[in-house]
Scaffold this active site. Structure first.
Site, short mmCIF file in Angstrom:
data_model
loop_
_atom_site.label_atom_id
_atom_site.label_comp_id
_atom_site.label_asym_id
_atom_site.label_seq_id
_atom_site.Cartn_x
_atom_site.Cartn_y
_atom_site.Cartn_z
N CYS A 136 -10.55 -17.45 -54.05
CA CYS A 136 -10.80 -17.25 -52.61
C CYS A 136 -11.93 -18.17 -52.13
O CYS A 136 -12.06 -18.43 -50.93
CB CYS A 136 -11.18 -15.80 -52.33
SG CYS A 136 -10.00 -14.64 -53.02
N LYS A 143 -20.75 3.40 -27.19
CA LYS A 143 -19.30 3.54 -27.33
C LYS A 143 -18.86 2.30 -28.12
O LYS A 143 -18.75 1.20 -27.57
CB LYS A 143 -18.61 3.58 -25.96
CG LYS A 143 -18.80 4.90 -25.26
CD LYS A 143 -18.06 4.93 -23.93
CE LYS A 143 -18.99 4.50 -22.83
NZ LYS A 143 -18.50 4.59 -21.48
C1 LIG Z 1 -7.23 -20.91 -51.93
C2 LIG Z 1 -7.04 -19.43 -52.00
C3 LIG Z 1 -7.82 -18.62 -51.19
C4 LIG Z 1 -7.63 -17.23 -51.23
N1 LIG Z 1 -8.42 -16.46 -50.43
C5 LIG Z 1 -8.27 -15.11 -50.47
C6 LIG Z 1 -9.10 -14.28 -49.69
O1 LIG Z 1 -9.99 -14.75 -48.98
N2 LIG Z 1 -8.88 -12.93 -49.74
C7 LIG Z 1 -7.92 -12.39 -50.54
O2 LIG Z 1 -7.78 -11.16 -50.57
N3 LIG Z 1 -7.12 -13.16 -51.30
C8 LIG Z 1 -7.27 -14.50 -51.29
N4 LIG Z 1 -6.48 -15.29 -52.07
C9 LIG Z 1 -5.43 -14.65 -52.89
C10 LIG Z 1 -5.97 -14.13 -54.20
O3 LIG Z 1 -6.68 -15.13 -54.84
C11 LIG Z 1 -4.81 -13.64 -55.04
O4 LIG Z 1 -4.19 -12.60 -54.36
C12 LIG Z 1 -5.24 -13.16 -56.41
O5 LIG Z 1 -5.89 -14.16 -57.13
C13 LIG Z 1 -4.02 -12.67 -57.20
O6 LIG Z 1 -4.38 -12.29 -58.47
P1 LIG Z 1 -3.32 -12.42 -59.68
O7 LIG Z 1 -4.03 -11.95 -60.89
O8 LIG Z 1 -2.06 -11.81 -59.29
O9 LIG Z 1 -3.04 -13.98 -59.79
P2 LIG Z 1 -4.02 -15.18 -60.06
O10 LIG Z 1 -5.41 -14.85 -59.70
O11 LIG Z 1 -3.39 -16.38 -59.44
O12 LIG Z 1 -3.98 -15.34 -61.63
C14 LIG Z 1 -2.80 -15.61 -62.30
C15 LIG Z 1 -3.11 -16.44 -63.55
O13 LIG Z 1 -2.06 -16.27 -64.46
C16 LIG Z 1 -1.88 -17.47 -65.16
N5 LIG Z 1 -0.54 -17.44 -65.75
C17 LIG Z 1 0.65 -17.42 -65.09
N6 LIG Z 1 1.66 -17.35 -65.94
C18 LIG Z 1 1.12 -17.33 -67.19
C19 LIG Z 1 1.68 -17.27 -68.48
N7 LIG Z 1 3.00 -17.21 -68.67
N8 LIG Z 1 0.85 -17.27 -69.54
C20 LIG Z 1 -0.51 -17.32 -69.37
N9 LIG Z 1 -1.07 -17.39 -68.15
C21 LIG Z 1 -0.27 -17.39 -67.07
C22 LIG Z 1 -2.07 -18.52 -64.10
O14 LIG Z 1 -2.43 -19.77 -64.68
C23 LIG Z 1 -3.19 -17.92 -63.25
O15 LIG Z 1 -4.45 -18.44 -63.63
C24 LIG Z 1 -6.66 -16.67 -52.07
C25 LIG Z 1 -5.88 -17.49 -52.89
C26 LIG Z 1 -6.08 -18.85 -52.87
C27 LIG Z 1 -5.23 -19.73 -53.74
#
Ligand SMILES: Cc1cc2nc3c(=O)[nH]c(=O)nc-3n(C[C@H](O)[C@H](O)[C@H](O)COP(=O)(O)OP(=O)(O)OC[C@H]3O[C@@H](n4cnc5c(N)ncnc54)[C@H](O)[C@@H]3O)c2cc1C
Length: 566
Positions: free
Chosen positions: A42, A434
């Site tokens: 983020c 308010k």
């Molecule tokens: C530029 C940017 C700004 C953002 N700003 C905000 C914000 O201000 N507020 C907000 O609420 N959200 C924001 N988000 C969204 C937020 O970052 C995501 O919702 C959150 O990171 C999701 O978490 P996650 O664990 O699902 O995925 P991620 O954090 O993306 O992590 C997934 C990880 O899994 C790894 N992976 C995938 N497949 C495999 C595999 N087969 N084996 C091993 N590793 C693997 C990937 O490499 C990745 O590092 C932003 C996102 C971005 C890109």
């Protein structure tokens, strides 16, 4: 217990540390395909823009910290490429050595996230076209900016990541153009609320092409040419694609886990997939929208973190459920902030759920205290009980606190009548006696109780002007400065009682002013004197931006089209 976690950023790292806090005995292995774990994606737009100066500040926990403090076995550059459910094993590819090997699990948590959408457009693989998901992406963008002269950039997509990039590029003196396929930025807002941002973006010299998509990219004399579907060619130095993200569901799909209609991994309330030993969390899953009851995708860090915690709880034997989401989000766009919670009007209309809406414009703190800024609040509520269904706020200051109050009210199942009664902290620097949330509640309750009848900005065009008269009750000076709605009658609110004789009892008068507070006073005068009346909800502050926006769009599209071939 051997717990394997796939993905080491938001959801994955949270699940791992929570699992350790609940169990000292578990064997916890965290696999991350990339080089980094537990960092703040983020914060990436602000690192690109220089607001976050040190790259190291983006890291929340290093692999060493996760190993030393939590005894988590962190494996970076190792990707899970296959899940063998019958053997309860995963196949791992080590990107550093090229080796492949297998690991056994008792429970598996998938938190693979979502990747930026990159449609197969001509030229999309140019090294001048970027996407932003992770730290290496932001390094590439930053390197490009450092090593090249970048005077202009095109940002494709006007969602929150796109707009954060717009601001952070503009801050570096880069002229930015936004191309957005929808007719508005920020898809969580309704059009008239997004129009406030359109106005602000244009004021910041950002060029907006709305309702248009990119058709192709090609390079010409060392520059990038971006061509749109409606025939606009934009020469620029770089382009950033921020047109949404798509769940990384392939690993789960290959393993035969159920994938939902929206394209995400299907989970139950305990975040279990169709295999009870495999959990899934974060951007890759489908979640229940708690207003509509429908499944949806939602890429936000808050839900991903809460799901990580809930999944670890369930695995470690605690009763913990993740009910669903309201999609509460907030984005800063230069000097403005846009935030929303719950469902927007367009979505409710789409699913046929009845609703009412109110618009209010209130100062973020006492108007007499220096620096008061107005915020626009759209409140959406049930037509019978007045339960809150959604809220959107656009303003300069104090938006974060109001949206969080409204998100809490939504979670608590409150109605607009409850908002009237909220006792919120007040001193002149912080709020008003308010509060804007109270005022939104007062106005919505008035509508619900039938104390006031409203016409919304988008209903004005369809009014039968023989039967309905628009009545502007502002001062002549105000009207001279900002104009008014075509064919409106003008009577200042303070003169209204004396000039009732000029009005026609067979007509309906739609009173308004800047924000429709004086419009409401005029309305009360009219109805108490036996006239039929309504108010224009939100007044000129709600009516003007969308109309202004549509006119502006028509003008800019006309002047930018490439000449048609004969
Ligand atoms: C530029 C940017 C700004 C953002 N700003 C905000 C914000 O201000 N507020 C907000 O609420 N959200 C924001 N988000 C969204 C937020 O970052 C995501 O919702 C959150 O990171 C999701 O978490 P996650 O664990 O699902 O995925 P991620 O954090 O993306 O992590 C997934 C990880 O899994 C790894 N992976 C995938 N497949 C495999 C595999 N087969 N084996 C091993 N590793 C693997 C990937 O490499 C990745 O590092 C932003 C996102 C971005 C890109």
């Amino acid at each position: 217990m051997r717990l394997i976690i796939v993905g080491g950023v938001a959801g994955g790292a949270t699940a791992a540390t929570r699992a350790r806090r609940l169990s000292e005995d578990a064997d916890i292995v965290l696999f991350e395909r990339g080089f980094y774990v537990s960092y703040a994606n983020c914060g990436l737009p602000y690192y690109i823009g220089g607001e976050i100066e040190k790259r190291d500040d983006l890291f929340i926990a290093s692999p060493e910290r996760l190993r030393d403090r939590y005894r988590i076995d962190v494996r970076t550059s190792q990707e899970i490429v296959e899940i063998e459910r019958n053997k309860k094993e995963v196949k791992v590819k080590d990107h550093a050595t090229g080796e492949e090997f297998r690991e056994r699990y008792d429970k598996l948590i998938l938190s693979p996230g979502a990747r930026p959408t990159k449609p197969p457009l001509q030229g999309v693989d140019s090294n001048k076209v970027f996407t932003l998901r992770d730290l290496p992406d932001s390094d590439s963008i930053k390197n490009y900016l450092d090593r090249n002269r970048v005077d202009s950039a095109v940002v494709v997509g006007g969602g929150s990541i796109g707009l954060e990039l717009v601001e952070n590029l503009s801050r570096q003196g880069i002229a930015v153009t936004v191309i957005e396929k929808e007719d508005q930025v920020m898809p969580a807002l309704d059009f008239e609320m997004a129009a406030l941002l359109h106005r602000h973006l244009r004021d910041q010299n950002v060029r907006l092409y709305l309702g248009d998509g990119v058709e192709s990219f090609h390079e010409k004399n060392g520059r990038l040419m971006v061509s749109t579907e409606t025939g606009i060619d934009i020469e620029t130095d770089m382009a950033l694609l921020a047109i949404g993200v798509w769940p990384e569901k392939e690993l789960a799909e290959k393993a035969g886990l159920t994938i939902g209609e929206r394209g995400g991994i299907v989970v139950d309330e305990m975040l279990r997939t169709s295999d009870p030993d495999i959990y899934a969390i974060g951007d890759a899953i489908e979640v229940k929208d708690l207003v509509s009851g429908e499944n949806r995708l939602l890429a936000l860090a808050g839900p991903a973190n809460r799901q990580g915690r809930a999944a670890a709880d369930s695995i470690m034997g605690r009763e913990s459920v993740f009910e669903g989401v309201w999609g509460t989000s907030i984005t800063k766009v230069f000097n403005m902030v846009a935030a929303s919670t719950g469902d927007k009007e367009e979505s409710l209309k789409y699913i046929g759920k009845p609703y009412l809406a109110s618009f209010t414009h209130s100062y973020h703190h006492a108007s007499y205290y220096p620096g008061a800024k107005r915020m626009a609040i759209k409140l959406i509520f049930g037509p019978d009980r007045g339960e809150i269904l959604g809220a959107q706020i656009v303003g300069e200051e104090g938006v974060d606190k109001r949206i969080d109050v409204l998100a809490t009210a939504l979670k608590a199942g409150m109605t607009v009548y409850d908002l009237e009664e909220l006792e919120l902290a007040y001193a002149p620097q912080f709020g008003s006696a308010k509060d804007p949330v109270n005022i939104a509640g007062f106005v919505a309750s008035n509508i619900l109780k039938g104390d006031v009848h409203v016409v919304h900005w988008n209903e004005v065009g369809a009014l039968n002007r023989e039967e309905n008269i628009l009545l502007d009750v502002r001062t002549a000076e105000e009207i001279k400065q900002t104009g008014t709605i075509m064919d409106a009658v003008h009577i200042h609110v303070d003169e209204l009682r004396d000039r009732l004789g000029e009005l026609d009892r067979d007509k309906t008068y739609i009173a308004y002013c800047t924000v429709s507070l004086r419009g409401y006073i005029a309305y009360r005068i009219l109805v108490q004197h036996g006239f039929r009346a309504k108010i224009l909800s939100g007044g000129m502050e709600t009516w003007s931006p969308p109309w202004e926006d549509m006119a502006e769009r028509e003008q800019s599209t006309k002047s930018s089209k490439r000449p048609q071939k004969k």
